[in-house]
Design a protein around this motif. Structure first.
Motif, PDB file in Angstrom:
ATOM      1  N   GLY A   1       0.781  -1.230   0.000  1.00 11.91           N
ATOM      2  CA  GLY A   1       0.000   0.000   0.000  1.00 11.91           C
ATOM      3  C   GLY A   1       0.809   1.274   0.000  1.00 11.91           C
ATOM      4  O   GLY A   1       0.259   2.354   0.232  1.00 11.91           O
ATOM      5  N   ALA A   2       2.107   1.201  -0.266  1.00  8.85           N
ATOM      6  CA  ALA A   2       2.963   2.384  -0.206  1.00  8.85           C
ATOM      7  C   ALA A   2       2.676   3.356  -1.347  1.00  8.85           C
ATOM      8  O   ALA A   2       2.222   2.972  -2.425  1.00  8.85           O
ATOM      9  N   SER A   3       2.950   4.632  -1.070  1.00  7.27           N
ATOM     10  CA  SER A   3       2.956   5.637  -2.128  1.00  7.27           C
ATOM     11  C   SER A   3       4.383   5.749  -2.648  1.00  7.27           C
ATOM     12  O   SER A   3       5.336   5.799  -1.873  1.00  7.27           O
ATOM     13  N   VAL A   4       4.517   5.754  -3.962  1.00  7.77           N
ATOM     14  CA  VAL A   4       5.828   5.719  -4.606  1.00  7.77           C
ATOM     15  C   VAL A   4       5.931   6.854  -5.615  1.00  7.77           C
ATOM     16  O   VAL A   4       5.004   7.084  -6.400  1.00  7.77           O
ATOM     17  N   VAL A   5       7.059   7.566  -5.597  1.00  6.11           N
ATOM     18  CA  VAL A   5       7.369   8.552  -6.630  1.00  6.11           C
ATOM     19  C   VAL A   5       8.574   8.038  -7.396  1.00  6.11           C
ATOM     20  O   VAL A   5       9.622   7.754  -6.807  1.00  6.11           O
ATOM     21  N   ASP A   6       8.427   7.896  -8.713  1.00  2.39           N
ATOM     22  CA  ASP A   6       9.519   7.432  -9.565  1.00  2.39           C
ATOM     23  C   ASP A   6      10.099   8.637 -10.300  1.00  2.39           C
ATOM     24  O   ASP A   6       9.428   9.230 -11.149  1.00  2.39           O
ATOM     25  N   VAL A   7      11.328   9.007  -9.960  1.00  3.76           N
ATOM     26  CA  VAL A   7      11.957  10.215 -10.498  1.00  3.76           C
ATOM     27  C   VAL A   7      12.749   9.888 -11.761  1.00  3.76           C
ATOM     28  O   VAL A   7      13.526   8.932 -11.781  1.00  3.76           O
ATOM     29  N   GLY A   8      12.547  10.688 -12.808  1.00  9.11           N
ATOM     30  CA  GLY A   8      13.210  10.428 -14.078  1.00  9.11           C
ATOM     31  C   GLY A   8      12.734   9.131 -14.688  1.00  9.11           C
ATOM     32  O   GLY A   8      13.516   8.293 -15.124  1.00  9.11           O
ATOM     33  N   SER A   9      11.418   8.968 -14.754  1.00  9.30           N
ATOM     34  CA  SER A   9      10.815   7.676 -15.088  1.00  9.30           C
ATOM     35  C   SER A   9      11.131   7.200 -16.496  1.00  9.30           C
ATOM     36  O   SER A   9      11.125   5.999 -16.757  1.00  9.30           O
ATOM     37  N   GLY A  10      11.405   8.114 -17.427  1.00  9.04           N
ATOM     38  CA  GLY A  10      11.777   7.710 -18.791  1.00  9.04           C
ATOM     39  C   GLY A  10      10.677   6.940 -19.485  1.00  9.04           C
ATOM     40  O   GLY A  10       9.594   7.453 -19.744  1.00  9.04           O
ATOM     41  N   ALA A  11      10.946   5.673 -19.767  1.00 10.87           N
ATOM     42  CA  ALA A  11       9.948   4.816 -20.417  1.00 10.87           C
ATOM     43  C   ALA A  11       9.082   4.083 -19.401  1.00 10.87           C
ATOM     44  O   ALA A  11       8.300   3.203 -19.763  1.00 10.87           O
ATOM     45  N   GLY A  12       9.258   4.432 -18.111  1.00 16.49           N
ATOM     46  CA  GLY A  12       8.462   3.795 -17.069  1.00 16.49           C
ATOM     47  C   GLY A  12       9.224   2.769 -16.264  1.00 16.49           C
ATOM     48  O   GLY A  12       8.626   1.870 -15.657  1.00 16.49           O
ATOM     49  N   LEU A  13      10.545   2.928 -16.250  1.00 15.22           N
ATOM     50  CA  LEU A  13      11.416   1.989 -15.550  1.00 15.22           C
ATOM     51  C   LEU A  13      12.065   2.677 -14.354  1.00 15.22           C
ATOM     52  O   LEU A  13      12.859   3.608 -14.554  1.00 15.22           O
ATOM     53  N   PRO A  14      11.754   2.295 -13.138  1.00 15.11           N
ATOM     54  CA  PRO A  14      10.936   1.132 -12.757  1.00 15.11           C
ATOM     55  C   PRO A  14       9.462   1.412 -12.500  1.00 15.11           C
ATOM     56  O   PRO A  14       8.720   0.488 -12.144  1.00 15.11           O
ATOM     57  N   GLY A  15       9.000   2.655 -12.625  1.00 13.79           N
ATOM     58  CA  GLY A  15       7.666   3.020 -12.160  1.00 13.79           C
ATOM     59  C   GLY A  15       6.527   2.187 -12.707  1.00 13.79           C
ATOM     60  O   GLY A  15       5.706   1.656 -11.940  1.00 13.79           O
ATOM     61  N   ILE A  16       6.436   2.063 -14.030  1.00 14.33           N
ATOM     62  CA  ILE A  16       5.329   1.290 -14.605  1.00 14.33           C
ATOM     63  C   ILE A  16       5.492  -0.181 -14.275  1.00 14.33           C
ATOM     64  O   ILE A  16       4.495  -0.887 -14.009  1.00 14.33           O
ATOM     65  N   VAL A  17       6.715  -0.673 -14.274  1.00  9.72           N
ATOM     66  CA  VAL A  17       6.934  -2.081 -13.917  1.00  9.72           C
ATOM     67  C   VAL A  17       6.405  -2.366 -12.520  1.00  9.72           C
ATOM     68  O   VAL A  17       5.724  -3.373 -12.285  1.00  9.72           O
ATOM     69  N   LEU A  18       6.684  -1.486 -11.570  1.00  9.97           N
ATOM     70  CA  LEU A  18       6.188  -1.672 -10.208  1.00  9.97           C
ATOM     71  C   LEU A  18       4.668  -1.617 -10.168  1.00  9.97           C
ATOM     72  O   LEU A  18       4.030  -2.362  -9.415  1.00  9.97           O
ATOM     73  N   ALA A  19       4.083  -0.739 -10.962  1.00 11.02           N
ATOM     74  CA  ALA A  19       2.620  -0.640 -11.002  1.00 11.02           C
ATOM     75  C   ALA A  19       1.994  -1.908 -11.570  1.00 11.02           C
ATOM     76  O   ALA A  19       0.914  -2.334 -11.129  1.00 11.02           O
ATOM     77  N   VAL A  20       2.664  -2.507 -12.545  1.00 12.39           N
ATOM     78  CA  VAL A  20       2.171  -3.765 -13.117  1.00 12.39           C
ATOM     79  C   VAL A  20       2.289  -4.895 -12.097  1.00 12.39           C
ATOM     80  O   VAL A  20       1.351  -5.667 -11.887  1.00 12.39           O
ATOM     81  N   ALA A  21       3.438  -4.980 -11.445  1.00 11.34           N
ATOM     82  CA  ALA A  21       3.679  -6.074 -10.505  1.00 11.34           C
ATOM     83  C   ALA A  21       2.898  -5.927  -9.208  1.00 11.34           C
ATOM     84  O   ALA A  21       2.530  -6.926  -8.580  1.00 11.34           O
ATOM     85  N   ARG A  22       2.636  -4.665  -8.798  1.00  7.42           N
ATOM     86  CA  ARG A  22       2.042  -4.401  -7.489  1.00  7.42           C
ATOM     87  C   ARG A  22       0.866  -3.437  -7.605  1.00  7.42           C
ATOM     88  O   ARG A  22       1.018  -2.226  -7.444  1.00  7.42           O
ATOM     89  N   PRO A  23      -0.331  -3.944  -7.853  1.00 10.71           N
ATOM     90  CA  PRO A  23      -1.488  -3.058  -7.987  1.00 10.71           C
ATOM     91  C   PRO A  23      -1.871  -2.347  -6.697  1.00 10.71           C
ATOM     92  O   PRO A  23      -2.696  -1.429  -6.711  1.00 10.71           O
ATOM     93  N   ASP A  24      -1.283  -2.741  -5.561  1.00 14.74           N
ATOM     94  CA  ASP A  24      -1.580  -2.081  -4.290  1.00 14.74           C
ATOM     95  C   ASP A  24      -0.839  -0.760  -4.135  1.00 14.74           C
ATOM     96  O   ASP A  24      -1.180   0.042  -3.252  1.00 14.74           O
ATOM     97  N   LEU A  25       0.168  -0.504  -4.969  1.00 17.48           N
ATOM     98  CA  LEU A  25       0.977   0.707  -4.841  1.00 17.48           C
ATOM     99  C   LEU A  25       0.308   1.888  -5.546  1.00 17.48           C
ATOM    100  O   LEU A  25      -0.354   1.727  -6.574  1.00 17.48           O
TER     101      LEU A  25
END
Length: 258
Positions: A79-103
């Protein structure tokens, strides 16, 4: 997605994980594996066409990017809130969102062409309810909604001293920076320990994610936000010289260095 590029459903043979990592990918993403495959298709088609992923990276998209980022979710609380800085193509931000829908994830990226891709990918993957895209630099959004996050992530953005300066203000006190690094992570941690401390961060701790699943495991430098650095104290302005030398001479004297 972009005009002339492959559709989400069409994909590419390169989007399929190689046999040697397919079982690991299935384990890491679980019942979200199909969504991860959709994202891989976006990266090796639109991502390459739009210059977000190098053509040589496409065949290695699972090993070097998707699984490499997904295992970092092992050290992120539920359930954590996450900020992905310099996300680019979504690495790691989108990957984490795919793997962990609770975030709850905010992708921070300053370049327009990248934020356009991120927004389109989030919509195409149906992640709109858990992922927000913000165009800007980390220092531009420090007073906005992304601030106060439980976790701030960054991958291949900058050396740790500069990265801490940008990322630590986005996390709450007690929150963490998770910086995905390479083979020289330990040396970087030692070199920048004092700079991180001056910014209110703990000693960087090296964490290995995905041990037993991937070789080598993903190297992460973890910094806990311990305090907010105090602003520099204001120096009182010198009193005006009322003697015979006059204000003009006093001004010259006060401007000299040393």
């Amino acid at each position: 997605m972009g005009a002339g590029s492959a559709s989400l459903g069409a994909g590419s043979a390169e989007a399929e994980p190689p046999a040697e990592i397919a079982a690991v990918a299935a384990e890491v993403f679980g019942d979200r594996y199909g969504l991860a495959l959709d994202y891989a298709r976006l990266l090796v088609t639109d991502g390459v066409v739009r210059g977000l992923i190098g053509p040589r990276e496409a065949p290695r998209i699972w090993e070097r990017h998707l699984v490499n980022c997904a295992v970092v979710s092992q050290i992120i609380p539920i359930g954590a809130s996450v900020v992905d800085v310099g996300s680019g193509a979504g690495l790691p931000g989108i990957v984490l969102a795919v793997a962990r829908p609770d975030l709850r994830i905010t992708l921070v990226e300053p370049l327009a062409r990248r934020t356009a891709f991120l927004s389109e990918a989030v919509t195409a993957l149906g992640l709109d309810t858990t992922v927000t895209v913000v165009r800007g630099r980390a220092e531009d959004v420090v007073d906005g909604p992304p601030a106060g996050a439980d976790v701030v992530t960054a991958r291949a953005v900058a050396p740790l001293d500069r990265l801490a300066g940008w990322c630590l203000p986005l996390a709450r006190v007690g929150g963490r920076l998770l910086a995905l690094k390479g083979a020289t992570a330990a040396e970087e941690a030692a070199e920048h320990r004092d700079a991180v401390a001056a910014l209110g961060g703990s000693d960087p701790v090296l964490r290995l994610c995905g041990e037993g699943l991937i070789d080598p495991p993903t190297t992460v430098l973890e910094v806990v936000v311990q305090s907010r650095p105090k602003p520099p104290s204001r120096v009182a302005a010198p009193k005006r010289d009322t003697g015979r030398s006059g204000g003009r001479a006093s001004g010259r004297g006060s401007s000299r260095r040393g």
